[in-house]
Enzyme design. Structure first.
Site, PDB file in Angstrom:
ATOM      1  N   ARG A 148      50.446   2.931  18.894  1.00 23.28           N
ATOM      2  CA  ARG A 148      49.241   3.747  18.727  1.00 23.28           C
ATOM      3  C   ARG A 148      48.165   3.236  19.678  1.00 23.28           C
ATOM      4  O   ARG A 148      48.336   2.213  20.309  1.00 23.28           O
ATOM      5  CB  ARG A 148      48.752   3.788  17.270  1.00 23.28           C
ATOM      6  CG  ARG A 148      48.984   2.577  16.492  1.00 23.28           C
ATOM      7  CD  ARG A 148      47.858   1.610  16.173  1.00 23.28           C
ATOM      8  NE  ARG A 148      46.571   1.920  16.678  1.00 23.28           N
ATOM      9  CZ  ARG A 148      45.916   1.139  17.535  1.00 23.28           C
ATOM     10  NH1 ARG A 148      46.466   0.007  18.003  1.00 23.28           N
ATOM     11  NH2 ARG A 148      44.711   1.447  17.955  1.00 23.28           N
ATOM     12  N   GLY A 149      47.083   4.024  19.730  1.00 23.63           N
ATOM     13  CA  GLY A 149      46.056   3.730  20.733  1.00 23.63           C
ATOM     14  C   GLY A 149      46.339   4.625  21.936  1.00 23.63           C
ATOM     15  O   GLY A 149      47.495   4.722  22.382  1.00 23.63           O
ATOM     16  N   ALA A 150      45.300   5.282  22.442  1.00 24.36           N
ATOM     17  CA  ALA A 150      45.505   6.337  23.442  1.00 24.36           C
ATOM     18  C   ALA A 150      46.329   5.894  24.668  1.00 24.36           C
ATOM     19  O   ALA A 150      47.332   6.541  25.006  1.00 24.36           O
ATOM     20  CB  ALA A 150      44.151   6.905  23.854  1.00 24.36           C
ATOM     21  N   ARG A 209      51.402  13.725  18.779  1.00 24.04           N
ATOM     22  CA  ARG A 209      50.067  13.585  18.169  1.00 24.04           C
ATOM     23  C   ARG A 209      49.086  14.430  18.997  1.00 24.04           C
ATOM     24  O   ARG A 209      49.244  14.501  20.224  1.00 24.04           O
ATOM     25  CB  ARG A 209      49.605  12.106  18.152  1.00 24.04           C
ATOM     26  CG  ARG A 209      50.339  11.256  17.116  1.00 24.04           C
ATOM     27  CD  ARG A 209      49.739   9.859  17.001  1.00 24.04           C
ATOM     28  NE  ARG A 209      48.512   9.852  16.225  1.00 24.04           N
ATOM     29  CZ  ARG A 209      47.715   8.781  16.117  1.00 24.04           C
ATOM     30  NH1 ARG A 209      48.027   7.646  16.743  1.00 24.04           N
ATOM     31  NH2 ARG A 209      46.614   8.830  15.389  1.00 24.04           N
ATOM     32  N   GLN A 218      43.453  -0.382  11.235  1.00 29.12           N
ATOM     33  CA  GLN A 218      43.708  -0.921  12.590  1.00 29.12           C
ATOM     34  C   GLN A 218      42.806  -2.120  12.877  1.00 29.12           C
ATOM     35  O   GLN A 218      43.189  -3.027  13.617  1.00 29.12           O
ATOM     36  CB  GLN A 218      43.451   0.156  13.658  1.00 29.12           C
ATOM     37  CG  GLN A 218      44.460   1.276  13.701  1.00 29.12           C
ATOM     38  CD  GLN A 218      44.003   2.459  12.874  1.00 29.12           C
ATOM     39  OE1 GLN A 218      43.299   2.302  11.876  1.00 29.12           O
ATOM     40  NE2 GLN A 218      44.425   3.646  13.251  1.00 29.12           N
ATOM     41  N   ASP A 239      39.651   8.428  22.475  1.00 32.47           N
ATOM     42  CA  ASP A 239      40.938   9.142  22.573  1.00 32.47           C
ATOM     43  C   ASP A 239      40.834  10.356  23.474  1.00 32.47           C
ATOM     44  O   ASP A 239      41.819  10.808  24.044  1.00 32.47           O
ATOM     45  CB  ASP A 239      41.427   9.550  21.185  1.00 32.47           C
ATOM     46  CG  ASP A 239      41.922   8.322  20.449  1.00 32.47           C
ATOM     47  OD1 ASP A 239      41.084   7.583  19.920  1.00 32.47           O
ATOM     48  OD2 ASP A 239      43.141   8.074  20.478  1.00 32.47           O
ATOM     49  N   ASN A 287      37.003   9.659  18.974  1.00 32.09           N
ATOM     50  CA  ASN A 287      37.579   8.326  18.742  1.00 32.09           C
ATOM     51  C   ASN A 287      37.859   8.211  17.250  1.00 32.09           C
ATOM     52  O   ASN A 287      37.594   9.141  16.467  1.00 32.09           O
ATOM     53  CB  ASN A 287      36.626   7.232  19.236  1.00 32.09           C
ATOM     54  CG  ASN A 287      37.293   5.863  19.226  1.00 32.09           C
ATOM     55  OD1 ASN A 287      38.399   5.695  19.758  1.00 32.09           O
ATOM     56  ND2 ASN A 287      36.672   4.875  18.608  1.00 32.09           N
ATOM     57  N   LYS A 288      38.412   7.095  16.865  1.00 33.16           N
ATOM     58  CA  LYS A 288      38.793   6.863  15.467  1.00 33.16           C
ATOM     59  C   LYS A 288      37.679   7.266  14.501  1.00 33.16           C
ATOM     60  O   LYS A 288      36.515   6.966  14.747  1.00 33.16           O
ATOM     61  CB  LYS A 288      39.138   5.367  15.310  1.00 33.16           C
ATOM     62  CG  LYS A 288      39.569   4.920  13.947  1.00 33.16           C
ATOM     63  CD  LYS A 288      40.699   5.734  13.366  1.00 33.16           C
ATOM     64  CE  LYS A 288      41.902   5.880  14.274  1.00 33.16           C
ATOM     65  NZ  LYS A 288      42.850   6.952  13.844  1.00 33.16           N
TER      66      LYS A 288
HETATM   67  O1  MRU Z   1      45.033   6.491  15.426  1.00 32.68           O
HETATM   68  P1  MRU Z   1      45.053   5.433  16.485  1.00 32.68           P
HETATM   69  O2  MRU Z   1      45.219   4.057  15.954  1.00 32.68           O
HETATM   70  O3  MRU Z   1      46.020   5.778  17.605  1.00 32.68           O
HETATM   71  O4  MRU Z   1      43.589   5.531  17.092  1.00 32.68           O
HETATM   72  C1  MRU Z   1      43.216   4.635  18.091  1.00 32.68           C
HETATM   73  C2  MRU Z   1      41.801   4.760  18.491  1.00 32.68           C
HETATM   74  O5  MRU Z   1      41.063   5.582  17.999  1.00 32.68           O
HETATM   75  C3  MRU Z   1      41.343   3.893  19.608  1.00 32.68           C
HETATM   76  O6  MRU Z   1      39.999   3.559  19.456  1.00 32.68           O
HETATM   77  C4  MRU Z   1      41.503   4.641  20.933  1.00 32.68           C
HETATM   78  O7  MRU Z   1      42.789   5.154  21.065  1.00 32.68           O
HETATM   79  C5  MRU Z   1      41.199   3.798  22.088  1.00 32.68           C
HETATM   80  S1  MRU Z   1      42.483   2.625  22.322  1.00 32.68           S
HETATM   81  C6  MRU Z   1      42.285   1.713  23.648  1.00 32.68           C
END
Ligand code: MRU
Length: 350
Positions: free
Chosen positions: A47-49, A90, A195, A236, A246-247
């Site tokens: 996970r994470g963009a 996703r 996270q 994201d 973002n999250k």
């Molecule tokens: O749902 P996730 O854990 O994939 O969400 C991640 C985030 O929102 C991060 O802040 C974002 O992807 C930046 S990661 C370098």
């Protein structure tokens, strides 16, 4: 300290550090079919963009070797079918679509099935390398925004685990720390997937950077008491006008930061900037299963049958954002102009 490597390619397989099991267990998943990579993205084992983008690139390389068609037309149509399935894993992080599109464009530029798996694998490897290089560059550019003394707050996980290495917002914090700046770090738990508590706290421990965990809802109180001097998060998807997905919880932090006169920064590679979207209203926000809110690792934390909504992201309007750090520089308002310039001078504009 050895670097955290959540994604690795070796022996013709993709190896992912299972992020649903950290920090209690360090388990590496072994994947050799592209559908397994789709499942890992959907289930947030990766996970994470940026990490989602690179995993999708490797998924395309695995798909290329699974296709048995020999005519270029048939082969390309099967590859594009796989591309659509990977892209649907996703919806919010644009890096996923960006990576799949980059692989499809490469495949179309030389549609001969012969050698396609190797060509796509080489491109995935390039994207893997580029990601960490970009993050290190962002760290160098962003560290000057951080205070020397005082405290920095971050949200979710934006470290090595969310990328191929070093991280975005967490990478900026790391770069500041490695440059000798000394500040306190606070990181949120990041309900409901944790996270922050599970992954960011673990990463800061590995890095030897002291960081204090807070519940998401304590951020406002700390800001009001003057205990936070800067907020930095990842992204994201960033629309052309600077509105940033973002999250979930990021928007609240940004509003609280503005109310309390605290700068609020975003750090993200230019592959996260989506100039095709005029504003954040056009960003598709993922809704995750309600069980992620009502349960913790299978154990109920709410009465049975209670309804819950679980938007995984939110959009922060650009007026709350003091600056956006990318490998193309630090962009400031008006973002319509500055983000175009950043994309032009960043990796994806190279
Ligand atoms: O749902 P996730 O854990 O994939 O969400 C991640 C985030 O929102 C991060 O802040 C974002 O992807 C930046 S990661 C370098």
């Amino acid at each position: 300290m050895s670097e955290i490597r959540p994604i690795q390619w070796s022996d013709g397989k993709l190896w992912l550090l299972d992020q649903t099991r950290l920090p209690l267990e360090e388990i590496t998943l072994e994947l050799d079919r592209y559908q397994q990579a789709i499942d890992a993205i959907r289930d947030m084992q990766v996970r994470g963009a940026p990490a989602i983008g690179v995993t999708a690139a490797y998924a395309m390389a695995m798909a290329a070797r699974e296709i048995s068609a020999t005519s270029p037309d048939e082969y390309m149509s099967e590859l594009e079918g796989a591309a659509s399935r990977i892209a649907a894993a996703r919806p919010t992080a644009v890096n996923l679509f960006w990576a799949v599109q980059r692989m499809v464009s490469l495949a179309k530029s030389e549609p001969d099935p012969l050698g396609m798996p190797e060509r796509l694998l080489a491109e995935a490897q390039r994207m893997y390398q580029e990601d960490e290089e970009i993050n290190r560059k962002m760290g160098g550019l962003g560290k000057d925004l951080l205070p020397d003394g005082g405290a920095v707050l971050t949200h979710c996980n934006t470290g090595a685990l969310a990328t191929t290495g070093f991280g975005t917002a967490l990478g900026v914090i790391r770069a500041g720390w490695e440059a000798g700046k000394r500040f306190k770090v606070f990181n949120t738990e990041t309900r409901p997937f944790l996270q922050g508590a599970r992954l960011t706290s673990w990463e800061f421990q590995q890095l030897g950077i002291p960081a204090t965990l807070i519940v998401d809802s304590a951020a406002g109180m700390l800001m009001r008491r003057g205990e936070i001097d800067c907020v930095i998060t990842g992204a994201d998807r960033i629309a052309a006008n600077g509105d940033t997905a973002n999250k979930v919880g990021t928007y609240s932090l940004a509003v609280l930061a503005k109310e309390n006169g605290i700068p609020f920064y975003i750090a993200a590679p230019t592959s996260t900037i989506d100039l095709n979207l005029a504003t954040g209203d056009d960003i598709d926000i993922e809704e995750r299963p309600s069980q992620e809110v009502t349960h913790f690792q299978g154990t109920p934390t709410a009465p049975e049958g209670v309804p819950a909504v679980n938007p995984a992201f939110d959009v922060t309007p650009h007026r709350y954002i003091s600056g956006i750090v990318s490998e193309g520089g630090v962009s400031r308002s008006p973002y319509l102009e500055s983000l175009k310039l950043a994309v032009g001078s960043g990796a994806s504009g190279a």
